[in-house]
Design a protein around this motif. Sequence first.
Motif, PDB file in Angstrom:
ATOM      1  N   VAL A   1       0.839  -1.203   0.000  1.00 20.64           N
ATOM      2  CA  VAL A   1       0.000   0.000   0.000  1.00 20.64           C
ATOM      3  C   VAL A   1       0.867   1.243   0.000  1.00 20.64           C
ATOM      4  CG1 VAL A   1      -1.579   1.344   1.437  1.00 20.64           C
ATOM      5  CG2 VAL A   1      -2.006  -1.073   1.067  1.00 20.64           C
ATOM      6  N   LYS A   2       1.956   1.212   0.772  1.00 21.06           N
ATOM      7  CA  LYS A   2       2.858   2.368   0.790  1.00 21.06           C
ATOM      8  C   LYS A   2       3.540   2.557  -0.557  1.00 21.06           C
ATOM      9  CE  LYS A   2       4.060   2.666   5.699  1.00 21.06           C
ATOM     10  NZ  LYS A   2       5.178   2.757   6.669  1.00 21.06           N
ATOM     11  N   VAL A   3       3.965   1.445  -1.181  1.00 21.39           N
ATOM     12  CA  VAL A   3       4.609   1.532  -2.487  1.00 21.39           C
ATOM     13  C   VAL A   3       3.657   2.119  -3.529  1.00 21.39           C
ATOM     14  CG1 VAL A   3       5.566   0.159  -4.383  1.00 21.39           C
ATOM     15  CG2 VAL A   3       6.249  -0.313  -2.037  1.00 21.39           C
ATOM     16  N   LEU A   4       2.396   1.790  -3.414  1.00 16.19           N
ATOM     17  CA  LEU A   4       1.408   2.292  -4.375  1.00 16.19           C
ATOM     18  C   LEU A   4       1.134   3.783  -4.206  1.00 16.19           C
ATOM     19  CD1 LEU A   4      -1.157  -0.667  -4.360  1.00 16.19           C
ATOM     20  CD2 LEU A   4       0.446  -0.054  -6.167  1.00 16.19           C
ATOM     21  N   GLY A   5       1.703   4.381  -3.156  1.00 17.79           N
ATOM     22  CA  GLY A   5       1.602   5.829  -3.018  1.00 17.79           C
ATOM     23  C   GLY A   5       0.551   6.322  -2.051  1.00 17.79           C
ATOM     24  N   PHE A   6       0.064   5.421  -1.190  1.00 15.48           N
ATOM     25  CA  PHE A   6      -0.898   5.870  -0.175  1.00 15.48           C
ATOM     26  C   PHE A   6      -0.211   6.830   0.788  1.00 15.48           C
ATOM     27  CE2 PHE A   6      -3.489   2.843  -1.991  1.00 15.48           C
ATOM     28  CZ  PHE A   6      -4.663   2.581  -1.309  1.00 15.48           C
ATOM     29  N   TYR A   7      -0.919   7.890   1.162  1.00 15.81           N
ATOM     30  CA  TYR A   7      -0.386   8.813   2.156  1.00 15.81           C
ATOM     31  C   TYR A   7      -0.405   8.135   3.530  1.00 15.81           C
ATOM     32  CZ  TYR A   7      -0.744  12.574  -1.261  1.00 15.81           C
ATOM     33  OH  TYR A   7      -0.581  13.357  -2.370  1.00 15.81           O
ATOM     34  N   PRO A   8       0.423   8.596   4.489  1.00 19.34           N
ATOM     35  CA  PRO A   8       0.455   7.985   5.832  1.00 19.34           C
ATOM     36  C   PRO A   8      -0.928   7.905   6.485  1.00 19.34           C
ATOM     37  CG  PRO A   8       2.307   9.461   5.572  1.00 19.34           C
ATOM     38  CD  PRO A   8       1.459   9.623   4.342  1.00 19.34           C
ATOM     39  N   ARG A   9      -1.728   8.975   6.304  1.00 18.48           N
ATOM     40  CA  ARG A   9      -3.061   8.978   6.912  1.00 18.48           C
ATOM     41  C   ARG A   9      -3.931   7.879   6.313  1.00 18.48           C
ATOM     42  NH1 ARG A   9      -7.169  14.225   7.023  1.00 18.48           N
ATOM     43  NH2 ARG A   9      -8.880  13.185   8.139  1.00 18.48           N
ATOM     44  N   GLU A  10      -3.822   7.686   4.980  1.00 16.83           N
ATOM     45  CA  GLU A  10      -4.606   6.654   4.315  1.00 16.83           C
ATOM     46  C   GLU A  10      -4.119   5.259   4.709  1.00 16.83           C
ATOM     47  OE1 GLU A  10      -5.789   8.830   0.137  1.00 16.83           O
ATOM     48  OE2 GLU A  10      -3.744   8.080   0.393  1.00 16.83           O
ATOM     49  N   THR A  11      -2.810   5.113   4.859  1.00 15.09           N
ATOM     50  CA  THR A  11      -2.255   3.821   5.266  1.00 15.09           C
ATOM     51  C   THR A  11      -2.720   3.448   6.671  1.00 15.09           C
ATOM     52  OG1 THR A  11      -0.293   4.296   3.929  1.00 15.09           O
ATOM     53  CG2 THR A  11      -0.127   2.509   5.523  1.00 15.09           C
ATOM     54  N   ASN A  12      -2.686   4.427   7.581  1.00  9.55           N
ATOM     55  CA  ASN A  12      -3.160   4.169   8.946  1.00  9.55           C
ATOM     56  C   ASN A  12      -4.631   3.781   8.955  1.00  9.55           C
ATOM     57  OD1 ASN A  12      -0.708   4.676  10.279  1.00  9.55           O
ATOM     58  ND2 ASN A  12      -1.064   6.881  10.252  1.00  9.55           N
ATOM     59  N   ALA A  13      -5.415   4.511   8.172  1.00 12.94           N
ATOM     60  CA  ALA A  13      -6.844   4.226   8.114  1.00 12.94           C
ATOM     61  C   ALA A  13      -7.108   2.836   7.557  1.00 12.94           C
ATOM     62  CB  ALA A  13      -7.557   5.288   7.280  1.00 12.94           C
ATOM     63  N   TYR A  14      -6.257   2.418   6.589  1.00  9.63           N
ATOM     64  CA  TYR A  14      -6.410   1.116   5.950  1.00  9.63           C
ATOM     65  C   TYR A  14      -6.367  -0.016   6.977  1.00  9.63           C
ATOM     66  CZ  TYR A  14      -5.405  -2.727   2.702  1.00  9.63           C
ATOM     67  OH  TYR A  14      -5.449  -3.901   1.996  1.00  9.63           O
ATOM     68  N   ILE A  15      -5.514   0.133   7.973  1.00  8.60           N
ATOM     69  CA  ILE A  15      -5.362  -0.899   9.000  1.00  8.60           C
ATOM     70  C   ILE A  15      -6.210  -0.605  10.237  1.00  8.60           C
ATOM     71  CG2 ILE A  15      -3.722  -1.976  10.602  1.00  8.60           C
ATOM     72  CD1 ILE A  15      -3.367  -2.919   7.798  1.00  8.60           C
ATOM     73  N   LEU A  16      -6.137   0.630  10.722  1.00  9.43           N
ATOM     74  CA  LEU A  16      -6.665   0.942  12.056  1.00  9.43           C
ATOM     75  C   LEU A  16      -8.158   1.228  12.087  1.00  9.43           C
ATOM     76  CD1 LEU A  16      -3.723   3.142  13.381  1.00  9.43           C
ATOM     77  CD2 LEU A  16      -4.098   0.705  13.698  1.00  9.43           C
ATOM     78  N   GLN A  17      -8.741   1.554  10.938  1.00 10.23           N
ATOM     79  CA  GLN A  17     -10.184   1.818  10.978  1.00 10.23           C
ATOM     80  C   GLN A  17     -10.971   0.535  11.296  1.00 10.23           C
ATOM     81  OE1 GLN A  17     -11.434   3.295   7.201  1.00 10.23           O
ATOM     82  NE2 GLN A  17     -11.049   1.367   6.087  1.00 10.23           N
ATOM     83  N   GLU A  18     -10.348  -0.614  11.029  1.00  8.96           N
ATOM     84  CA  GLU A  18     -10.995  -1.869  11.407  1.00  8.96           C
ATOM     85  C   GLU A  18     -11.188  -1.934  12.919  1.00  8.96           C
ATOM     86  OE1 GLU A  18      -8.579  -4.989   9.921  1.00  8.96           O
ATOM     87  OE2 GLU A  18      -8.717  -4.338   7.821  1.00  8.96           O
ATOM     88  N   ASN A  19     -10.202  -1.433  13.658  1.00  8.20           N
ATOM     89  CA  ASN A  19     -10.313  -1.434  15.123  1.00  8.20           C
ATOM     90  C   ASN A  19     -11.539  -0.657  15.584  1.00  8.20           C
ATOM     91  OD1 ASN A  19      -7.996  -2.907  15.288  1.00  8.20           O
ATOM     92  ND2 ASN A  19      -6.682  -1.217  15.934  1.00  8.20           N
ATOM     93  N   ILE A  20     -11.754   0.498  14.979  1.00 12.60           N
ATOM     94  CA  ILE A  20     -12.884   1.335  15.391  1.00 12.60           C
ATOM     95  C   ILE A  20     -14.208   0.645  15.087  1.00 12.60           C
ATOM     96  CG2 ILE A  20     -14.010   3.573  15.085  1.00 12.60           C
ATOM     97  CD1 ILE A  20     -11.309   3.675  16.504  1.00 12.60           C
ATOM     98  N   LEU A  21     -14.314   0.079  13.879  1.00  8.65           N
ATOM     99  CA  LEU A  21     -15.569  -0.578  13.493  1.00  8.65           C
ATOM    100  C   LEU A  21     -15.850  -1.793  14.371  1.00  8.65           C
ATOM    101  CD1 LEU A  21     -15.268  -0.376   9.590  1.00  8.65           C
ATOM    102  CD2 LEU A  21     -16.687   1.027  11.102  1.00  8.65           C
ATOM    103  N   LEU A  22     -14.804  -2.610  14.601  1.00  4.99           N
ATOM    104  CA  LEU A  22     -14.997  -3.797  15.428  1.00  4.99           C
ATOM    105  C   LEU A  22     -15.264  -3.415  16.892  1.00  4.99           C
ATOM    106  CD1 LEU A  22     -12.214  -6.112  13.974  1.00  4.99           C
ATOM    107  CD2 LEU A  22     -14.678  -6.342  13.687  1.00  4.99           C
ATOM    108  N   SER A  23     -14.592  -2.363  17.362  1.00  6.08           N
ATOM    109  CA  SER A  23     -14.818  -1.908  18.743  1.00  6.08           C
ATOM    110  C   SER A  23     -16.238  -1.390  18.921  1.00  6.08           C
ATOM    111  CB  SER A  23     -13.807  -0.823  19.112  1.00  6.08           C
ATOM    112  OG  SER A  23     -12.495  -1.335  19.085  1.00  6.08           O
ATOM    113  N   LEU A  24     -16.730  -0.674  17.913  1.00  4.33           N
ATOM    114  CA  LEU A  24     -18.104  -0.163  17.986  1.00  4.33           C
ATOM    115  C   LEU A  24     -19.103  -1.308  18.009  1.00  4.33           C
ATOM    116  CD1 LEU A  24     -20.024   2.232  17.966  1.00  4.33           C
ATOM    117  CD2 LEU A  24     -19.923   2.240  15.478  1.00  4.33           C
ATOM    118  N   ALA A  25     -18.909  -2.300  17.141  1.00  6.31           N
ATOM    119  CA  ALA A  25     -19.816  -3.451  17.120  1.00  6.31           C
ATOM    120  C   ALA A  25     -19.758  -4.209  18.449  1.00  6.31           C
ATOM    121  CB  ALA A  25     -19.452  -4.377  15.962  1.00  6.31           C
ATOM    122  N   ALA A  26     -18.541  -4.398  18.971  1.00 10.15           N
ATOM    123  CA  ALA A  26     -18.386  -5.122  20.244  1.00 10.15           C
ATOM    124  C   ALA A  26     -18.999  -4.339  21.398  1.00 10.15           C
ATOM    125  CB  ALA A  26     -16.910  -5.385  20.502  1.00 10.15           C
TER     126      ALA A  26
END
Length: 343
Positions: free
Chosen positions: A248-273
């Motif tokens: 994802v980084k090689v493809l040119g994702f910005y740091p904010r987009e890269t973080n969101a790519y991984i970490l937004q799952e935490n927020i969604l799963l935490s909200l559901a839990a």
Amino acid sequence: ISGCTALLVTGFGVRDSLLPVGKLQYDDIQSYDMEIDFTGGRETVEEILRDEGVENYLLFKEQQVDVMTEEGSRSVQLLSFDGELPGEYMSLKNAEGATVTFPESGEVVLSSWAAEKLGLITGDTVEVMDGDRTEAKLTLSGIYKNYIGSYAIMSAETYEENFGEWEPGSAYILTEKGEELARELLEHQEITGVSLQSDKRGAVDDTMSCMNYIIFLIILFAGALAFVVIYNLTNINIAERNREVATVKVLGFYPRETNAYILQENILLSLAAAVIGLPLGVALHHFVLYKIDVENMSFPNIIEPQSYVYSLALTIVFALLVNVYMRGKVEKIHMAESLKTVE
């Protein structure tokens, strides 16, 4: 994460159930302002109360008795009144909120804690024994909700039929003078004791205020639980997806987009839990209240709506804090080394 939310709901719920006990008891149930004990007879105390400018008062007799059933016995305070018990002095409501009728001849009304401990329901026959060991079998005509103390209530007629002559020795007073009136009444030799409802409520509120410290500890431990769980899961997630993140980084994702790519799952799963954890917290709260066994005290089963909001919000806040901390791990993933690793 559901366990974290359940802990928070339980903590806030216990606070909601215990803190308002003073208000419920001394504002809603026993709503008189002052109670006095006296000697010297009814006419004497009525004259004293009139001289002090007291217009609203209710005379009654109070003594300790034992209520006995096959389940055992409990000591309660017997209150007997000559006539009806006006709601402005004491409100008798059952668990459903319906008014409990003042007992007729041969009947008695019991407060909820004693009735629960003795396994009684309305219509049962109970045995009441006074200090002289005189026993009377009475019909339980009602059970009223009470939070502090255990009481049995009967009419003066029932008292005289079973225990002898009825003579009042106490009085409930409605007044706005408070401590001033208390001092004036204590100057009379016939008045042997005065207690203000405001003092009783203050003592109960002070005792229950320690719950704030307990809630803080529960929030602290719930936050630690959420942090450890989310931190470990995020660590595993990042470790297993190193090449994916590097790509994802090689493809040119910005740091904010890269973080969101991984970490937004935490927020969604935490909200559901967290949403799943709300009903778990309600069940745990019921269990905790059931296990709280204080002599002559019961507590309402209350969870205020804002407690659910606080629990949900705090769980998400804990998840966000972990995400902020884990951003550094995502940013430290080296693109070239990760892409060169052999799978």
